[in-house]
Design a protein around this motif. Sequence first.
Motif, PDB file in Angstrom:
ATOM      1  N   GLU A 134       0.534   5.183   1.131  1.00 34.23           N
ATOM      2  CA  GLU A 134      -0.302   6.136   1.869  1.00 34.23           C
ATOM      3  C   GLU A 134       0.309   7.536   1.739  1.00 34.23           C
ATOM      4  O   GLU A 134       1.331   7.849   2.360  1.00 34.23           O
ATOM      5  CB  GLU A 134      -0.373   5.747   3.340  1.00 34.23           C
ATOM      6  CG  GLU A 134      -1.332   6.594   4.156  1.00 34.23           C
ATOM      7  CD  GLU A 134      -2.787   6.282   3.840  1.00 34.23           C
ATOM      8  OE1 GLU A 134      -3.617   7.173   4.062  1.00 34.23           O
ATOM      9  OE2 GLU A 134      -3.080   5.175   3.374  1.00 34.23           O
ATOM     10  N   ALA A 178      -3.159  -1.883   7.429  1.00 36.92           N
ATOM     11  CA  ALA A 178      -3.347  -1.914   5.981  1.00 36.92           C
ATOM     12  C   ALA A 178      -4.761  -2.332   5.693  1.00 36.92           C
ATOM     13  O   ALA A 178      -5.418  -2.984   6.490  1.00 36.92           O
ATOM     14  CB  ALA A 178      -2.371  -2.873   5.327  1.00 36.92           C
ATOM     15  N   SER A 187       8.064  -1.081   5.988  1.00 35.23           N
ATOM     16  CA  SER A 187       7.434   0.226   5.835  1.00 35.23           C
ATOM     17  C   SER A 187       8.529   1.274   5.752  1.00 35.23           C
ATOM     18  O   SER A 187       9.479   1.253   6.540  1.00 35.23           O
ATOM     19  CB  SER A 187       6.500   0.534   7.008  1.00 35.23           C
ATOM     20  OG  SER A 187       5.961   1.826   6.880  1.00 35.23           O
ATOM     21  N   TRP A 231       0.845  -1.191   0.000  1.00 38.04           N
ATOM     22  CA  TRP A 231       0.000   0.000   0.000  1.00 38.04           C
ATOM     23  C   TRP A 231       0.884   1.246   0.000  1.00 38.04           C
ATOM     24  O   TRP A 231       1.989   1.229   0.561  1.00 38.04           O
ATOM     25  CB  TRP A 231      -0.896   0.040   1.239  1.00 38.04           C
ATOM     26  CG  TRP A 231      -1.825  -1.119   1.352  1.00 38.04           C
ATOM     27  CD1 TRP A 231      -3.108  -1.204   0.918  1.00 38.04           C
ATOM     28  CD2 TRP A 231      -1.537  -2.381   1.966  1.00 38.04           C
ATOM     29  NE1 TRP A 231      -3.648  -2.431   1.210  1.00 38.04           N
ATOM     30  CE2 TRP A 231      -2.696  -3.192   1.849  1.00 38.04           C
ATOM     31  CE3 TRP A 231      -0.404  -2.932   2.578  1.00 38.04           C
ATOM     32  CZ2 TRP A 231      -2.765  -4.478   2.339  1.00 38.04           C
ATOM     33  CZ3 TRP A 231      -0.470  -4.223   3.053  1.00 38.04           C
ATOM     34  CH2 TRP A 231      -1.642  -4.992   2.939  1.00 38.04           C
ATOM     35  N   TYR A 265      -3.320   0.782  -3.713  1.00 34.38           N
ATOM     36  CA  TYR A 265      -3.068  -0.643  -3.475  1.00 34.38           C
ATOM     37  C   TYR A 265      -2.146  -1.133  -4.583  1.00 34.38           C
ATOM     38  O   TYR A 265      -2.519  -1.154  -5.762  1.00 34.38           O
ATOM     39  CB  TYR A 265      -4.383  -1.407  -3.462  1.00 34.38           C
ATOM     40  CG  TYR A 265      -4.259  -2.854  -3.102  1.00 34.38           C
ATOM     41  CD1 TYR A 265      -3.587  -3.247  -1.947  1.00 34.38           C
ATOM     42  CD2 TYR A 265      -4.818  -3.843  -3.905  1.00 34.38           C
ATOM     43  CE1 TYR A 265      -3.495  -4.586  -1.598  1.00 34.38           C
ATOM     44  CE2 TYR A 265      -4.720  -5.178  -3.568  1.00 34.38           C
ATOM     45  CZ  TYR A 265      -4.047  -5.541  -2.409  1.00 34.38           C
ATOM     46  OH  TYR A 265      -3.936  -6.869  -2.074  1.00 34.38           O
ATOM     47  N   ALA A 295      -5.223   6.570  -0.828  1.00 37.44           N
ATOM     48  CA  ALA A 295      -4.210   5.521  -0.730  1.00 37.44           C
ATOM     49  C   ALA A 295      -4.262   4.633  -1.973  1.00 37.44           C
ATOM     50  O   ALA A 295      -5.300   4.475  -2.620  1.00 37.44           O
ATOM     51  CB  ALA A 295      -4.440   4.693   0.526  1.00 37.44           C
ATOM     52  N   SER A 300       5.286  10.169   1.126  1.00 41.11           N
ATOM     53  CA  SER A 300       4.328   9.065   1.133  1.00 41.11           C
ATOM     54  C   SER A 300       4.977   7.840   1.777  1.00 41.11           C
ATOM     55  O   SER A 300       6.170   7.583   1.605  1.00 41.11           O
ATOM     56  CB  SER A 300       3.871   8.737  -0.283  1.00 41.11           C
ATOM     57  OG  SER A 300       3.232   9.848  -0.876  1.00 41.11           O
TER      58      SER A 300
END
Length: 904
Positions: A201, A276, A292, A199, A212, A210, A227
């Motif tokens: 964000e 998520a 992340s 993902w 995918y 957001a 981001s």
Amino acid sequence: MDHENARTSALKSLLWPLRLTRIGLVAERATRAFWPLWSVLLGVAALLFLGLHDYAAQTVIWTGAGLVAVLCATLAYWGARRFRWPDRAEAAARLDATLPGNPIRALADTQAIGATDAASVAVWHAHIVRMADRAARARPVRPDLRLAARDPFALRYVALTAFVAALLFGSVWRAASVTDSFTAGPGAAIAAGPAWEGWIEPPAHTNRPALYLNDIAADSFDVPVGSRIALRLYGQPGDVTVTETLSAPAPLAGSEGETDTATDTAADTPAPEPDAPDTDTAAPVTDSMARSFAVAQAGELTIDGQGGRSWQIGVIGDAAPRVALDGAVEIEASGQMSQPFTAQDDYGVQSGRARFDLALDALPRRYGLTAAPEPRAPITVDLPMPISGGRDDFRETLIEDFSKHPWAGLPVRLQLSVLDAAGQEGLSEPMQMRLPGRRFFDPLAASLIEMRRDLLWTRTNGRRAAQVIRAVTWRPDGIIRDASTYLQIKLVLSQLEFENDRPGGLAAEARDRIAEDLWEIASRIEEGDLADALERLRQARDKLAEAIRNGATEEEIADLMQDYRQALSEYMNQLAQQQQQNPDQSQQQADNMMEMTGDQLQQMLDQLQQLMEEGRTAEAQQLLEQLQQMMENMQVAQGQSGQGQQNPGQQAMDDLAQTLRDQQGLSDEAFRDLQEQFNPGEPGQQPGQQPGQQPGQQPGQGQGQQGQNQPGQGQQPGQPGQPGQPGQGDGTQPGAPSAESLAQRQNQLRQELNRQSQNLPGAGTEPGQAARRALDDAGDAMDRAERDLQNDDLAGAIDNQAQAMEALREGMRNLGEAMAEQQGQQQPGQQGQSMGQADPNGRRDPLGRESGTEGELGSNENLLQGEDVYRRARDLLDEIRRRSGDQERPEVELDYLRRLLDRF
């Protein structure tokens, strides 16, 4: 031949109806033959889309597939045997059956008998023409797709409902996994699932959605800087690896500044799993790792392994906000400043501040500013932000008042700063200016404010400020005009000298208290609170002259000119009241005093303002001195000199009463015109004459009232309908003016009301303000009535005129209360005297009571006492109105009630 042409034309027109009818037959027969087949196919598709095959054993899947194949083959064979392709003749027969007389078949027939008989041939030709006309109107036949008789249990609808539900709650792509079910065991498809998920964000302030990663088909895209990308890796360690060059590079050990590509594998230590979105997969996770990181630069993101992908990700930068001053600062006479500014940011400005720093390098260091200043923090105020709308590009105005600040009037540097959501700051170009503040034109007030500034600059100026204040108060004649002001300054001086002599010198708390006292005294001197109107006028004159000499701005001069006009008006009002209270003494002094009308005074004021606007300051000061001398030696001429002058309040009441009577007469004439539009007069009746009215009788006059002068019937000067008044032309019958004449008279009446509203007594009191609001409402209603009369809308004009009269009565009531309140303040204990004072002309009301001089009813005794006098009077007036609206009462009583309303 005509019949052959008609036959040919009809057959051509049947081409498309026959084709469409044949297509309908194909659809009808296919539906009846193959509906079981497509019902089974829809049911099987629904099962696949819902993914039920993922939970079935391999044997069940194989068996089900075989049964479905056999069933579909059987149904297809059964349908093919039953389906028969329609030919053209069947379509023509179906179409011909819908037409009366079967015209298509008739067009194909030939004459069997009577071919040699001319009459028979003519009849046949006519028959062919008629059939051709009917055939030309043929329309395609709709197919009959109803299957209720063949499917009594509605199995086709069950299959269709299951298919729609599968489309809504399932996935079409799940049907592709059925091939894996033939090679894997039960539950293998469940365990497989996706190998990774990701993902992106964007920062919250960008307001972007957001993303995918599994659904992104493009190989390259851009995201805002900052981001955060979150990845989940499934399966065994080492099955999936992630390589990225998007996050901030970290320096290598022993080699500062060098970077390395970050590589994460499934074998790395699992990081805390980020939040998520849920996915459609139902596969259980055997082992999961999370990664992340924030996007700090453009780069590449690569996922190697099952279902691996690679993307080139660009970065959308976040520019710093911008702010700039937009125009020069505007300063009002009160000291309030207004500084416009503009601000821009790609995602919106979050906040802003304005900072004022003292510009010591541009400050003339003299007098009290010679000493070093005490440390003082810069002035910082928040910038106003838009309440509604976007903040990406806007214009606002900073409005502040720094009159009490110690730096007021000193050079400062102004700089604006704004912040965006990312914490980036934008600064404006510094601008040097004098810190706006209130300007004091009175010399004494200006000197006190300067000493206040010196004390706030540094406390070492305390002794010098005390010496200057003592010098000012040494000989106060000509400088300090008010004894109370002199005592207040001496008190502040004693406090300042006492604090200076204390051990340690002047304390900060005492300094601030003395500075506040100096500000209040200077403000009181500048504004002026003397009770004597002449002294107020002198102070307003001195302030205006000082402003002209010092080169004040146009806004400051305009405000001071308005104050001078107001002080002059108060002085003339008090002078007029003194003349009324002492008419004999005023008449004795009239010979030696100068008389001036209000128009002449207004001309001199206009000339003074024009000279100031043109910059002719010397001539303006000379005219100002002349005007002041005239004010001190003049007698205001109101009406006739000295004697017989009427009280301004009573004059205003009489004028409003006359306006009310004029409006009532104008409304009556409009009502008579409206009656004449719907009820024309009887033969021999004069225009405007009411039914049953005697010839020559005035409108609105009763049988027993002929020849009497009733209120509201044109007996007062200036009332509509009198000779020489607007709206009455030569030869016009009374009571029958034109709509244009009524509109013109309504306009003149509204202008007269506007003139009367400008000089009403009771200013500053609640009843006086209520009277002015009521008269404004009456003027608006008159304006609407005028427009209605111009548009010949008599009904609307009458309604608006009624509202105007109601507002006039309300204004007169409030004006009477204001006059009574003013008299009660001027003569305490004698509130009822003026109301009970008899009219010198001996007039009495319809009940035989004497009429008071102030427009109120009086008598030989007080009929009402206490605080409910005006409420009781209003209740009585409302009751009179209610009774006057009852048309069943005797005409004599109604006429009496109307006369009461006209008078009061």
